[in-house]
Design a protein around this motif. Sequence first.
Motif, mmCIF file in Angstrom:
data_model
loop_
_atom_site.group_PDB
_atom_site.id
_atom_site.type_symbol
_atom_site.label_atom_id
_atom_site.label_comp_id
_atom_site.label_asym_id
_atom_site.label_seq_id
_atom_site.Cartn_x
_atom_site.Cartn_y
_atom_site.Cartn_z
ATOM 1 N N GLY A 8 43.098 44.339 52.149
ATOM 2 C CA GLY A 8 43.674 43.091 52.643
ATOM 3 C C GLY A 8 43.742 42.037 51.548
ATOM 4 O O GLY A 8 44.736 41.327 51.404
ATOM 5 N N LEU A 9 42.651 41.921 50.779
ATOM 6 C CA LEU A 9 42.641 40.969 49.667
ATOM 7 C C LEU A 9 43.717 41.298 48.648
ATOM 8 O O LEU A 9 44.403 40.409 48.126
ATOM 9 C CB LEU A 9 41.278 40.966 48.974
ATOM 10 N N MET A 10 43.844 42.564 48.359
ATOM 11 C CA MET A 10 44.850 42.966 47.370
ATOM 12 C C MET A 10 46.248 42.618 47.857
ATOM 13 O O MET A 10 47.068 42.085 47.110
ATOM 14 C CB MET A 10 44.750 44.461 47.094
ATOM 15 N N GLY A 11 46.519 42.919 49.117
ATOM 16 C CA GLY A 11 47.863 42.714 49.645
ATOM 17 C C GLY A 11 48.198 41.271 49.930
ATOM 18 O O GLY A 11 49.334 40.839 49.724
ATOM 19 N N CYS A 12 47.221 40.491 50.387
ATOM 20 C CA CYS A 12 47.501 39.112 50.792
ATOM 21 C C CYS A 12 47.323 38.101 49.667
ATOM 22 O O CYS A 12 47.947 37.052 49.671
ATOM 23 C CB CYS A 12 46.607 38.722 51.970
ATOM 24 N N SER A 13 46.434 38.398 48.726
ATOM 25 C CA SER A 13 46.177 37.414 47.670
ATOM 26 C C SER A 13 46.741 37.845 46.320
ATOM 27 O O SER A 13 46.706 37.077 45.367
ATOM 28 C CB SER A 13 44.678 37.173 47.531
ATOM 29 N N GLY A 14 47.218 39.067 46.234
ATOM 30 C CA GLY A 14 47.800 39.525 44.987
ATOM 31 C C GLY A 14 46.788 39.932 43.940
ATOM 32 O O GLY A 14 47.120 40.070 42.767
ATOM 33 N N LEU A 15 45.529 40.116 44.338
ATOM 34 C CA LEU A 15 44.526 40.547 43.370
ATOM 35 C C LEU A 15 44.841 41.957 42.890
ATOM 36 O O LEU A 15 45.280 42.806 43.656
ATOM 37 C CB LEU A 15 43.130 40.515 43.982
ATOM 38 N N ARG A 16 44.612 42.187 41.606
ATOM 39 C CA ARG A 16 44.822 43.513 41.020
ATOM 40 C C ARG A 16 43.561 44.339 41.216
ATOM 41 O O ARG A 16 42.487 43.826 41.504
ATOM 42 C CB ARG A 16 45.128 43.382 39.537
ATOM 43 N N ALA A 17 43.688 45.638 40.999
ATOM 44 C CA ALA A 17 42.560 46.549 41.170
ATOM 45 C C ALA A 17 41.384 46.138 40.283
ATOM 46 O O ALA A 17 40.229 46.145 40.712
ATOM 47 C CB ALA A 17 42.982 47.985 40.885
ATOM 48 N N GLY A 48 29.548 39.702 49.282
ATOM 49 C CA GLY A 48 29.108 38.333 49.519
ATOM 50 C C GLY A 48 30.087 37.275 49.018
ATOM 51 O O GLY A 48 29.965 36.095 49.379
ATOM 52 N N ASP A 49 31.056 37.670 48.202
ATOM 53 C CA ASP A 49 32.039 36.718 47.689
ATOM 54 C C ASP A 49 33.121 36.403 48.720
ATOM 55 O O ASP A 49 33.883 35.445 48.552
ATOM 56 C CB ASP A 49 32.733 37.274 46.432
ATOM 57 N N VAL A 50 33.202 37.191 49.776
ATOM 58 C CA VAL A 50 34.265 37.038 50.781
ATOM 59 C C VAL A 50 33.671 36.371 52.007
ATOM 60 O O VAL A 50 32.689 36.837 52.575
ATOM 61 C CB VAL A 50 34.862 38.413 51.162
ATOM 62 N N ASP A 51 34.279 35.241 52.405
ATOM 63 C CA ASP A 51 33.844 34.559 53.618
ATOM 64 C C ASP A 51 34.321 35.351 54.827
ATOM 65 O O ASP A 51 35.495 35.702 54.934
ATOM 66 C CB ASP A 51 34.416 33.132 53.703
ATOM 67 N N GLN A 52 33.411 35.626 55.737
ATOM 68 C CA GLN A 52 33.780 36.360 56.934
ATOM 69 C C GLN A 52 34.056 35.373 58.044
ATOM 70 O O GLN A 52 33.297 34.431 58.271
ATOM 71 C CB GLN A 52 32.672 37.326 57.321
ATOM 72 N N LEU A 53 35.160 35.556 58.721
ATOM 73 C CA LEU A 53 35.560 34.641 59.795
ATOM 74 C C LEU A 53 35.074 35.124 61.123
ATOM 75 O O LEU A 53 34.906 36.204 61.459
ATOM 76 C CB LEU A 53 37.081 34.494 59.807
#
Length: 177
Positions: A154-163, A172-177
């Motif tokens: 999801g992060l890769m697809g929605c934020s454009g982060l590369r591998a 722990g770097d990802v805030d969970q909703l």
Amino acid sequence: MLPTPRSVVNTRTVLSVVQTQSLDNESVIRRYLRYRTEVDGWAKKTTDVRAVQLEQVARQLPVDLTAVTEDHLVDWYRTRTGTPETRASYVSAVHGLYVWMSVYEGPRNRTDYPAAFLPRPNIPPAPPRPIRDKDYDFALACALARPEMYVWFGLMGCSGLRACEIAWVHVGDVDQL
């Protein structure tokens, strides 16, 4: 513009090549790679690539690796073709070999550093290579059973982060909703 060694000779002291022992190219390369494997922990694949590169360089030079001068390396560099990444890799292999020969190898094979004049080619930034939509959808579907993987995709697809950027992210770097 690549400087020629002759144009700089008057401004610095030129050290001569000192061969403490007679080593053929194969022996020099083998000893160098053994050192890098044992001391630096090079992986087998890295060692294999460097072996091929240094063997090719040795075949393209008119003298043995222990007798190479700056002029020989500058002439060799001028004949290099290929992508900037390939040229940079070969130059890096040559730099590494001559640093080892002049600094780390005991007894010293050289008292100079003939690769000093070899510039490292500029490598242009690689353009992004986004995943195809159908492959992304397939990856998400496969990751449904593993929530962490689903978040990464999801992060890769929605934020454009590369591998490579995702590899540095921790749960722990990802805030969970």
